[in-house]
Design an enzyme around this catalytic site. Structure first.
Site, PDB file in Angstrom:
ATOM      1  N   HIS A 239       6.634  13.320  -4.813  1.00 62.75           N
ATOM      2  CA  HIS A 239       5.824  12.120  -5.050  1.00 62.75           C
ATOM      3  C   HIS A 239       5.152  12.230  -6.422  1.00 62.75           C
ATOM      4  O   HIS A 239       4.656  13.296  -6.780  1.00 62.75           O
ATOM      5  CB  HIS A 239       4.749  12.024  -3.956  1.00 62.75           C
ATOM      6  CG  HIS A 239       3.966  10.757  -3.982  1.00 62.75           C
ATOM      7  ND1 HIS A 239       2.932  10.540  -4.867  1.00 62.75           N
ATOM      8  CD2 HIS A 239       4.068   9.622  -3.252  1.00 62.75           C
ATOM      9  CE1 HIS A 239       2.441   9.334  -4.667  1.00 62.75           C
ATOM     10  NE2 HIS A 239       3.110   8.755  -3.692  1.00 62.75           N
ATOM     11  N   CYS A 277       7.601   6.062  -6.434  1.00 60.38           N
ATOM     12  CA  CYS A 277       6.397   5.314  -6.047  1.00 60.38           C
ATOM     13  C   CYS A 277       5.958   4.420  -7.199  1.00 60.38           C
ATOM     14  O   CYS A 277       5.441   4.896  -8.215  1.00 60.38           O
ATOM     15  CB  CYS A 277       5.277   6.284  -5.661  1.00 60.38           C
ATOM     16  SG  CYS A 277       3.722   5.453  -5.309  1.00 60.38           S
ATOM     17  N   HIS A 304       8.110   4.197  -2.306  1.00 62.89           N
ATOM     18  CA  HIS A 304       6.818   3.583  -1.983  1.00 62.89           C
ATOM     19  C   HIS A 304       6.710   2.355  -2.875  1.00 62.89           C
ATOM     20  O   HIS A 304       6.693   2.500  -4.100  1.00 62.89           O
ATOM     21  CB  HIS A 304       5.665   4.517  -2.372  1.00 62.89           C
ATOM     22  CG  HIS A 304       5.482   5.701  -1.486  1.00 62.89           C
ATOM     23  ND1 HIS A 304       4.497   6.640  -1.695  1.00 62.89           N
ATOM     24  CD2 HIS A 304       6.132   6.085  -0.365  1.00 62.89           C
ATOM     25  CE1 HIS A 304       4.559   7.563  -0.751  1.00 62.89           C
ATOM     26  NE2 HIS A 304       5.538   7.258   0.063  1.00 62.89           N
ATOM     27  N   ASP A 354       3.850   0.137   0.483  1.00 62.66           N
ATOM     28  CA  ASP A 354       2.816   1.153   0.344  1.00 62.66           C
ATOM     29  C   ASP A 354       1.461   0.464   0.234  1.00 62.66           C
ATOM     30  O   ASP A 354       1.324  -0.542  -0.470  1.00 62.66           O
ATOM     31  CB  ASP A 354       3.113   1.972  -0.916  1.00 62.66           C
ATOM     32  CG  ASP A 354       2.299   3.254  -0.986  1.00 62.66           C
ATOM     33  OD1 ASP A 354       1.791   3.685   0.053  1.00 62.66           O
ATOM     34  OD2 ASP A 354       2.179   3.811  -2.089  1.00 62.66           O
ATOM     35  N   HIS A 355       0.497   0.995   0.903  1.00 59.83           N
ATOM     36  CA  HIS A 355      -0.879   0.457   0.892  1.00 59.83           C
ATOM     37  C   HIS A 355      -0.855  -1.051   1.201  1.00 59.83           C
ATOM     38  O   HIS A 355       0.177  -1.624   1.501  1.00 59.83           O
ATOM     39  CB  HIS A 355      -1.575   0.704  -0.447  1.00 59.83           C
ATOM     40  CG  HIS A 355      -1.654   2.165  -0.779  1.00 59.83           C
ATOM     41  ND1 HIS A 355      -2.328   2.645  -1.860  1.00 59.83           N
ATOM     42  CD2 HIS A 355      -1.145   3.253  -0.154  1.00 59.83           C
ATOM     43  CE1 HIS A 355      -2.221   3.966  -1.908  1.00 59.83           C
ATOM     44  NE2 HIS A 355      -1.514   4.351  -0.881  1.00 59.83           N
ATOM     45  N   TYR A 371      -4.360   1.676   4.249  1.00 61.35           N
ATOM     46  CA  TYR A 371      -3.254   1.458   5.187  1.00 61.35           C
ATOM     47  C   TYR A 371      -3.567   0.486   6.324  1.00 61.35           C
ATOM     48  O   TYR A 371      -3.198   0.733   7.466  1.00 61.35           O
ATOM     49  CB  TYR A 371      -2.792   2.803   5.762  1.00 61.35           C
ATOM     50  CG  TYR A 371      -2.077   3.648   4.734  1.00 61.35           C
ATOM     51  CD1 TYR A 371      -0.697   3.568   4.586  1.00 61.35           C
ATOM     52  CD2 TYR A 371      -2.785   4.494   3.880  1.00 61.35           C
ATOM     53  CE1 TYR A 371      -0.041   4.331   3.633  1.00 61.35           C
ATOM     54  CE2 TYR A 371      -2.132   5.249   2.919  1.00 61.35           C
ATOM     55  CZ  TYR A 371      -0.759   5.163   2.804  1.00 61.35           C
ATOM     56  OH  TYR A 371      -0.096   5.903   1.855  1.00 61.35           O
TER      57      TYR A 371
HETATM   58  C1  DNO Z   1      -1.152   7.881  -0.683  1.00 61.96           C
HETATM   59  C2  DNO Z   1       0.059   8.666  -0.609  1.00 61.96           C
HETATM   60  C3  DNO Z   1      -0.121  10.151  -0.879  1.00 61.96           C
HETATM   61  C4  DNO Z   1       1.206  10.829  -0.670  1.00 61.96           C
HETATM   62  C5  DNO Z   1       1.242  12.269  -1.014  1.00 61.96           C
HETATM   63  C6  DNO Z   1       2.664  12.758  -0.954  1.00 61.96           C
HETATM   64  O1  DNO Z   1      -1.200   6.778  -0.267  1.00 61.96           O
HETATM   65  O2  DNO Z   1       1.050   8.119  -1.395  1.00 61.96           O
HETATM   66  O3  DNO Z   1      -1.037  10.690   0.007  1.00 61.96           O
HETATM   67  O4  DNO Z   1       1.537  10.744   0.679  1.00 61.96           O
HETATM   68  O5  DNO Z   1       0.735  12.488  -2.277  1.00 61.96           O
HETATM   69  O6  DNO Z   1       2.691  14.123  -0.773  1.00 61.96           O
END
Ligand code: DNO
Length: 395
Positions: A239, A277, A304, A354-355, A371
């Site tokens: 990530h 991401c 993501h 994501d989010h 989330y």
């Molecule tokens: C936050 C996430 C991070 C991610 C870690 C991966 O929303 O994208 O917590 O899970 O950094 O190891």
């Protein structure tokens, strides 16, 4: 593309039955209850898997396809290949996961702090709230709450003066809140929650570790773990740093295309992959997101998808709705879909919205920061719309 949903486990406010209603089919989860560094047993993974994959009669099935994350202990980041016991335990967790048929593991290599924000509920013009990273508030925390030795050298005089004003205007409650958000680790975080004294100690432990050293430690880690992953058909996905730049004077080494290229060159194993991401990489104006997706297409197994908007000089940013902000999501998805079409059905990219903004009923409910169900569902629905328009119906 497979539709994923991050689920924080049986205690999470969003239940598996609710996830099913979103149309997502693939669960992204972790054994969050296991302390960082302790090996996961196959029994523990199976138990969680059976919770996820036991489908009530007449309902659609969910598959646990991504582990996000198996945290990498601090010792590995500080000592690389010398952290033998920690690496062995990480491999044991990988083996437990692989024995259960789960083929994608996400991890990060950010020292001391994982993803970092200064505000959880920044009110946007729609009335929904978003997460935000305010550089001035961050500097105020670094300089006047943490009082990190040497920090003043890393800020311009104008930055320091502005941070002073911001700090002086902060109430005790606001100082406590920003301390909690930055040091106590956000949801899914892979670093330990810290008190201010512990935080200072951790920083001292990184004295002498620059980007070159940290990268070397990551390479040593990957050299040790990729043979086990490759042998079991598991893809490891790194990530990116969030935000993609140094914080607290610490090195960060997964912030740009060149960072990833260096890692793929050093450890060419097919198991060495990327968690793509857009929200993290997109904060850095120089990161061309569609170009990154094109360049590393075959390494991307997990995505993501979200957008951020840079404010002012770009060091401050907030999380925008998924199709707004600085990300050209249509261009990004065109690249991911092109790669997906080159693959067999078992290997397609798992993506998750994501989010998400906190909105509607979630404004009144207890939510996992970043989330909430409704904001994420809005994002997922919008992403699905693009995929349909591209003729790539998500599974
Ligand atoms: C936050 C996430 C991070 C991610 C870690 C991966 O929303 O994208 O917590 O899970 O950094 O190891």
């Amino acid at each position: 593309m497979r539709q994923g949903w991050r689920w924080f486990g049986p205690e999470a406010p969003v239940t598996l039955d609710e996830v099913r209603q979103t149309g997502a089919t693939n669960i992204v989860s972790s054994l969050h209850q296991v302390p960082i560094g302790r090996a996961w047993t196959e029994t523990e993974v199976r138990e969680r898997q059976s919770l996820i994959e036991t489908t009530p009669a007449g309902r659609s099935a969910l598959t646990w396809s991504v582990i996000e994350s198996i945290p990498i202990p601090d010792a590995v980041k500080r000592k690389g290949g010398e952290a033998k016991a920690e690496i062995e335990s990480w491999i044991a967790s990988l083996e437990s996961v692989a024995a259960c048929g789960i083929g994608i593991i996400c991890y990060n290599f950010m020292p001391v702090v994982d993803w970092t924000r200064t505000e959880l509920d920044f009110v946007t013009p729609t009335g929904a709230t978003a997460m935000r990273f305010d550089h001035e508030r961050f500097a105020a925390f670094d300089l006047f709450v943490l009082q990190r030795p040497g920090a003043e050298k890393e800020y311009s005089q104008a930055d320091r003066e502005r941070a002073r004003v911001v700090f002086d205007e902060m109430s005790e409650a606001e100082i406590a809140e920003i301390t909690r958000i930055i040091t106590s680790a956000l949801p899914g975080s892979t670093t330990e929650p810290l008190t201010i004294p512990q935080f200072r100690e951790k920083l001292v432990a990184y004295d002498g570790i620059d980007a070159k050293k940290l990268r070397q430690h990551l390479v040593e880690f990957l050299e040790a773990v990729t043979p086990a992953a490759e042998a079991r058909g598991v893809k490891l996905t790194l990530h990116p740093d969030d935000p993609p730049r140094s914080l607290f004077g610490l090195p960060r080494i997964a912030s740009t295309a060149d960072d990833y290229a260096a890692l793929f060159d050093a450890v060419p194993s097919a198991a060495n992959g990327m968690c793509y991401c857009t929200g993290s990489l997109g904060v850095r104006a120089g990161n061309d997101l569609p170009a990154i997706a094109r360049r590393f297409a075959s390494r991307i197994h997990f995505a993501h998808l979200r957008a951020t908007t840079r404010e002012g000089d770009g060091r401050t940013f907030h999380e925008s709705a998924h199709l707004e902000g600085d990300v050209d999501m249509v261009a990004v998805l065109k690249e991911l879909v092109a790669e997906d079409r080159r693959r067999g059905p078992e290997d397609t990219i798992v993506f998750r919205s994501d989010h998400g903004h906190r909105m509607l009923d979630d404004l009144e409910k207890t939510v996992t920061p970043g989330y909430p169900a409704i904001g994420r569902l809005r994002g997922l629905a919008e992403l699905r719309g693009i995929l349909h328009a591209l003729g790539a119906v998500p599974t």
